[in-house]
Design a protein around this motif. Structure first.
Motif, PDB file in Angstrom:
ATOM      1  N   HIS A 194      -4.721 -10.429  -8.236  1.00 39.30           N
ATOM      2  CA  HIS A 194      -5.075  -9.286  -7.385  1.00 39.30           C
ATOM      3  C   HIS A 194      -5.882  -9.809  -6.199  1.00 39.30           C
ATOM      4  N   PHE A 195      -5.290  -9.757  -5.003  1.00 42.48           N
ATOM      5  CA  PHE A 195      -5.957 -10.298  -3.822  1.00 42.48           C
ATOM      6  C   PHE A 195      -6.209  -9.223  -2.766  1.00 42.48           C
ATOM      7  N   HIS A 196      -7.373  -9.335  -2.144  1.00 42.83           N
ATOM      8  CA  HIS A 196      -7.673  -8.538  -0.955  1.00 42.83           C
ATOM      9  C   HIS A 196      -7.470  -9.421   0.270  1.00 42.83           C
ATOM     10  N   ASP A 197      -7.297  -8.778   1.418  1.00 44.81           N
ATOM     11  CA  ASP A 197      -6.867  -9.518   2.605  1.00 44.81           C
ATOM     12  C   ASP A 197      -7.963  -9.607   3.663  1.00 44.81           C
ATOM     13  N   THR A 198      -9.212  -9.643   3.218  1.00 49.70           N
ATOM     14  CA  THR A 198     -10.356  -9.622   4.125  1.00 49.70           C
ATOM     15  C   THR A 198     -10.270 -10.705   5.188  1.00 49.70           C
ATOM     16  N   ARG A 199      -9.881 -11.905   4.793  1.00 46.44           N
ATOM     17  CA  ARG A 199      -9.806 -13.027   5.731  1.00 46.44           C
ATOM     18  C   ARG A 199      -8.363 -13.425   6.035  1.00 46.44           C
ATOM     19  N   LYS A 200      -7.471 -12.488   5.800  1.00 51.36           N
ATOM     20  CA  LYS A 200      -6.045 -12.701   6.096  1.00 51.36           C
ATOM     21  C   LYS A 200      -5.458 -13.890   5.339  1.00 51.36           C
ATOM     22  N   MET A 201      -5.937 -14.113   4.118  1.00 51.95           N
ATOM     23  CA  MET A 201      -5.392 -15.187   3.294  1.00 51.95           C
ATOM     24  C   MET A 201      -4.714 -14.638   2.042  1.00 51.95           C
ATOM     25  N   GLY A 202      -4.476 -13.333   2.002  1.00 55.73           N
ATOM     26  CA  GLY A 202      -3.879 -12.741   0.817  1.00 55.73           C
ATOM     27  C   GLY A 202      -2.522 -13.330   0.470  1.00 55.73           C
ATOM     28  N   ALA A 209       0.490  -0.511  -1.124  1.00 54.04           N
ATOM     29  CA  ALA A 209       1.349  -0.120  -0.005  1.00 54.04           C
ATOM     30  C   ALA A 209       0.489   0.243   1.207  1.00 54.04           C
ATOM     31  N   GLY A 210       0.865  -0.298   2.349  1.00 52.47           N
ATOM     32  CA  GLY A 210       0.095  -0.043   3.560  1.00 52.47           C
ATOM     33  C   GLY A 210      -1.159  -0.881   3.674  1.00 52.47           C
ATOM     34  N   GLY A 211      -1.410  -1.735   2.670  1.00 49.67           N
ATOM     35  CA  GLY A 211      -2.647  -2.508   2.681  1.00 49.67           C
ATOM     36  C   GLY A 211      -3.878  -1.635   2.510  1.00 49.67           C
ATOM     37  N   LEU A 212      -3.674  -0.443   1.941  1.00 50.12           N
ATOM     38  CA  LEU A 212      -4.784   0.484   1.753  1.00 50.12           C
ATOM     39  C   LEU A 212      -5.785  -0.071   0.755  1.00 50.12           C
ATOM     40  N   GLY A 213      -7.026   0.327   0.907  1.00 50.27           N
ATOM     41  CA  GLY A 213      -7.996  -0.010  -0.121  1.00 50.27           C
ATOM     42  C   GLY A 213      -9.265  -0.624   0.391  1.00 50.27           C
ATOM     43  N   GLY A 214     -10.021  -1.104  -0.547  1.00 49.05           N
ATOM     44  CA  GLY A 214     -11.360  -1.603  -0.319  1.00 49.05           C
ATOM     45  C   GLY A 214     -12.140  -1.301  -1.572  1.00 49.05           C
ATOM     46  N   CYS A 215     -13.379  -1.614  -1.602  1.00 51.21           N
ATOM     47  CA  CYS A 215     -14.181  -1.325  -2.783  1.00 51.21           C
ATOM     48  C   CYS A 215     -15.506  -0.717  -2.349  1.00 51.21           C
ATOM     49  N   THR A 246     -12.153  -5.484   2.607  1.00 51.60           N
ATOM     50  CA  THR A 246     -11.144  -4.668   3.287  1.00 51.60           C
ATOM     51  C   THR A 246     -10.009  -4.370   2.310  1.00 51.60           C
ATOM     52  N   GLY A 247      -8.883  -3.962   2.845  1.00 51.66           N
ATOM     53  CA  GLY A 247      -7.791  -3.506   2.002  1.00 51.66           C
ATOM     54  C   GLY A 247      -7.174  -4.578   1.129  1.00 51.66           C
ATOM     55  N   ASN A 248      -6.424  -4.103   0.160  1.00 47.16           N
ATOM     56  CA  ASN A 248      -5.636  -4.992  -0.689  1.00 47.16           C
ATOM     57  C   ASN A 248      -4.536  -5.635   0.141  1.00 47.16           C
ATOM     58  N   VAL A 249      -3.996  -6.717  -0.362  1.00 45.03           N
ATOM     59  CA  VAL A 249      -2.829  -7.300   0.279  1.00 45.03           C
ATOM     60  C   VAL A 249      -1.701  -6.266   0.229  1.00 45.03           C
ATOM     61  N   THR A 285       1.712  -4.308  -0.068  1.00 51.30           N
ATOM     62  CA  THR A 285       2.919  -4.456  -0.885  1.00 51.30           C
ATOM     63  C   THR A 285       4.126  -4.829  -0.042  1.00 51.30           C
ATOM     64  N   GLU A 286       4.283  -4.161   1.111  1.00 51.52           N
ATOM     65  CA  GLU A 286       5.476  -4.419   1.931  1.00 51.52           C
ATOM     66  C   GLU A 286       5.502  -5.850   2.454  1.00 51.52           C
ATOM     67  N   ASP A 287       4.343  -6.414   2.761  1.00 56.82           N
ATOM     68  CA  ASP A 287       4.307  -7.792   3.244  1.00 56.82           C
ATOM     69  C   ASP A 287       4.544  -8.783   2.106  1.00 56.82           C
ATOM     70  N   VAL A 288       4.022  -8.454   0.929  1.00 54.79           N
ATOM     71  CA  VAL A 288       4.260  -9.305  -0.241  1.00 54.79           C
ATOM     72  C   VAL A 288       5.743  -9.309  -0.597  1.00 54.79           C
ATOM     73  N   VAL A 289       6.336  -8.120  -0.663  1.00 57.87           N
ATOM     74  CA  VAL A 289       7.752  -8.015  -1.019  1.00 57.87           C
ATOM     75  C   VAL A 289       8.620  -8.744   0.006  1.00 57.87           C
ATOM     76  N   ASN A 290       8.321  -8.576   1.276  1.00 56.24           N
ATOM     77  CA  ASN A 290       9.093  -9.273   2.312  1.00 56.24           C
ATOM     78  C   ASN A 290       8.992 -10.783   2.137  1.00 56.24           C
ATOM     79  N   MET A 291       7.776 -11.301   1.914  1.00 57.48           N
ATOM     80  CA  MET A 291       7.611 -12.746   1.730  1.00 57.48           C
ATOM     81  C   MET A 291       8.406 -13.239   0.531  1.00 57.48           C
ATOM     82  N   LEU A 292       8.317 -12.517  -0.577  1.00 63.03           N
ATOM     83  CA  LEU A 292       9.031 -12.939  -1.788  1.00 63.03           C
ATOM     84  C   LEU A 292      10.537 -12.922  -1.566  1.00 63.03           C
ATOM     85  N   HIS A 293      11.036 -11.860  -0.934  1.00 59.10           N
ATOM     86  CA  HIS A 293      12.483 -11.775  -0.685  1.00 59.10           C
ATOM     87  C   HIS A 293      12.948 -12.892   0.254  1.00 59.10           C
TER      88      HIS A 293
END
Length: 298
Positions: A206-214, A233-239, A246-249, A251-259
């Motif tokens: 489970h990664f957050h994308d605070t420093r764009k390393m998700g 989805a949408g990178g929504l989130g935070g704690c 900041t937001g979670n990594v 989903t759409e970017d993860v799925v695109n990378m994996l595909h």
């Protein structure tokens, strides 16, 4: 030459982790449409809500309605921080549960006013009862890499907390970079150790994308053998209890990378982006993930 899995499971956390910290109230009907669209995109495991005090997390006050009106596809997790939450979730008809504990005492105290040890002592009988009754339980390990109050976390402490949960018989460990401070080397080292130590337990990163390393951290975890990832989805989130997170990594970017790497997810990217479109007007900040910006530019 590194090796990568052929298939990866995505656990969508947008409806819960993604929305819990949103300042704008998201109507129940919008949440349900968001969940339905995510399911139509092919997502079969999802955190849909949490049974927490509306005083502390008002966005989750409609948890009972969300559970009652969500179509049963695969596993729909509800987050339950204590016995009261678990009982309310069971009454609502939930069958898959998520519990959470921070490796860091400071984070835990800010979050639920208990040390890590106190939290584990309180959780143990409830988790064991859920497992005995046949429920699926995922244990979410917060601040596995860094804590906003204590700094870097010793990997041995994270492994020790994972080991205790596994000794209870939990089905899954979701190990989180809660504030998005980890780097790919740290991701590989910790998940390599976790995968080797707990061969019979589902391991999720489970990664957050605070420093764009998700995405880079996900790639490192893939090389360590991880084939399950939380994303929003949408990178929504935070704690709300982790300043600066900041937001979670996304989903759409993860799925695109994996595909792009020929790793199958069984998720339709176009339908996933349509799901993001449902919730985007209610987000307190613009959604600017890579794939969503491309989607909007067409």
């Amino acid at each position: 030459m590194f090796s990568l899995p052929k298939n990866v499971a995505i656990i969508e956390v947008g409806p819960r982790d993604g929305l819990q910290n949103e300042k704008n109230e998201v109507p129940t009907g919008v949440k349900l449409e968001f969940i339905e669209k995510l399911q139509q995109a092919g997502i079969e495991e999802m955190e849909i809500t949490s049974f927490v005090s509306p005083k502390w997390v008002p966005q989750m006050k409609d948890a009972k309605k969300i559970v009652a009106n969500t179509r049963q596809v695969g596993r729909q997790f509800v987050l339950t921080p204590n016995e009261k939450g678990m009982e309310l979730a069971k009454e609502a008809g939930a069958s898959s549960f998520a519990v959470f504990v921070g490796v860091s005492d400071s984070f835990n105290k800010k979050n639920i006013n208990k040390t890590t040890e106190e939290s584990m002592h309180e959780l143990k009988p409830f988790v064991q009862n859920l497992l005995k009754d046949g429920h699926f339980v995922r244990a979410c390990i917060s601040t596995a890499f860094y804590c906003p109050y204590e700094g870097a976390i010793d990997p041995a402490k994270t492994l020790e907390l994972c080991k205790e949960f596994v000794s209870w018989g939990v089905n899954e460990l979701s190990v989180a970079d809660t504030i998005g401070m980890a780097n790919p080397k740290e991701s590989y080292i910790l998940f390599d150790a976790i995968k080797k130590e707990f061969k019979d337990t589902l391991i999720t990163a489970h990664f957050h994308d605070t420093r764009k390393m998700g995405l880079a951290n996900i790639f490192a975890a893939l090389q360590a053998g991880v084939d399950r990832f939380d994303s929003s989805a949408g990178g929504l989130g935070g704690c709300p209890f982790a300043p600066g997170a900041t937001g979670n990594v996304a989903t759409e970017d993860v799925v695109n990378m994996l595909h792009q790497m020929n790793i199958e997810t069984n998720i339709n990217l176009d339908l996933l982006l349509q799901a993001v479109e449902v919730v985007a007007p209610y987000a307190s900040r613009p959604i600017e993930t890579g794939m969503y910006k491309l989607f909007k530019s067409k």
